[in-house]
Design an enzyme around this catalytic site. Structure first.
Site: not given
Length: 257
Positions: A7, A218, A146, A247-248, A34, A148
Site C-alpha cells: 500500500n 498487509d 491491504d 505508512d505501510h 492506494e 485492514n
C-alpha cells in the site's frame, strides 16, 4: 517467483520510493494499493523503463489498485468483484505465468457499527463468494493486499487496545478473514514466522513507527496448491524508514519450484 504487496498511500507521492524498492528488492510481481490516481495518470511508462508491465484500476484521490509483473505477460485481467456493484476501485486480478494473483484493498470500515463497517462486511462476503470461484478455476492462487484486518493478537502492538470491539480487530472482521482462509488460503507469513510483534503498518501519529506501535494488516495468502511452494515470506521495513514514507511496508512471499 517473488510476489509482494504494498500500500503506497499515493503513487504520485511515493513513485520514487516504488522505483527504488523495485530496483533493490527485484520482486517478480507486485500488487499495489492506494495508488490514488486516475488511470490516465498511472506511470506505466516509468515502470516499463524498470522492466515492469502494469495493469491498473484507479480513481482520483482515493483507492486505486495495480498489478506489476517483471518480464512477464499479464493476462486475463479482472477489475472489481463480479456481480458486486461498487464504484470504489479496490480489486484487480490477473494471471502471471501459471499463478493467479488477486490484489485487494479491503475497506477500512471507519468504526464498528457504522455504515462503512457494514459495507466492509458486505464487501468481504462478496469477495468470499468470488474467491471460491477463482480457486475452482485457478488452483495456483495468491490473494494479497491491504486487508485492514489484523489476524490475531500477535499482529497488534497492544491487544488491550486492539480488541474484539475495535475496528481492524473486531470479532466480525476477523471471522470474515477466517472465512476467506477456510476456502483453502494460507497466511504465507505465518507459515514461516510464529513470533508476535512483526508489523506492516504504523500510524503517522504518536511516533508510532519509532515506538513500533504497529499492526500486521498487509497479507499474502497462498492456496492449498501453492502452500508447499511458499519457501519464504516476510515484511520489508526499510521503505518505512525513508523520507515521506507510506505508512505501510511491503509484504512478500517467494514461491519456489
Amino acid at each position: 517467483m517473488k510476489i509482494a504487496s504494498w500500500n503506497v498511500n499515493s503513487l504520485n507521492v511515493r513513485l520514487p520510493h516504488l522505483e527504488q524498492w523495485l530496483r533493490d528488492a527485484q520482486p517478480d510481481v507486485v500488487g499495489i494499493q492506494e495508488t490514488k490516481l486516475a488511470d490516465d495518470k498511472f506511470p506505466d511508462a516509468v515502470l516499463a523503463g524498470l522492466g515492469y508491465r502494469s495493469v491498473f484500476s484507479g480513481q482520483k484521490t482515493y483507492n486505486g489498485v495495480a498489478i506489476l509483473a517483471r518480464d512477464r505477460a499479464i493476462d486475463d485481467v479482472q477489475v472489481g468483484i463480479p456481480g458486486f456493484d461498487d464504484e470504489q476501485k479496490r480489486v484487480i486480478a490477473a494471471t502471471v505465468g501459471d499463478v493467479r494473483v488477486v490484489n485487494l484493498y479491503v475497506v477500512n470500515g471507519q468504526d464498528v457499527g457504522t455504515d462503512k463497517y457494514a459495507y466492509k462486511l458486505r464487501w468481504l462476503d462478496a469477495v468470499h463468494d468470488w474467491l471460491a470461484a477463482e480457486l475452482a478455476a485457478h488452483p495456483r492462487l495468491v490473494v494479497l493486499g491491504d486487508f485492514n484486518i489484523a489476524p490475531d493478537e500477535r499482529d497488534v502492538h497492544d491487544p488491550a487496545v486492539w480488541n474484539d470491539a475495535h475496528i481492524l480487530t473486531s470479532t466480525a472482521e476477523r471471522a470474515a478473514l477466517q472465512r476467506l482462509q477456510a476456502l483453502g488460503l494460507h497466511d504465507a507469513f505465518r507459515l514461516h514466522h510464529d513470533a508476535a510483534g512483526i508489523f506492516s503498518w504504523w500510524d503517522y501519529r504518536q511516533a508510532a513507527f519509532r515506538r513500533d506501535m504497529g499492526l500486521r494488516i498487509d497479507l499474502t495468502l497462498v492456496s492449498d496448491a501453492l502452500r508447499p511452494h511458499a519457501i519464504e515470506a516476510g515484511i520489508d521495513r526499510e521503505p518505512r524508514t525513508w523520507e515521506r514514507p507510506s505508512d505501510h511496508a511491503p509484504a512478500w512471499v517467494t514461491l519456489g519450484a
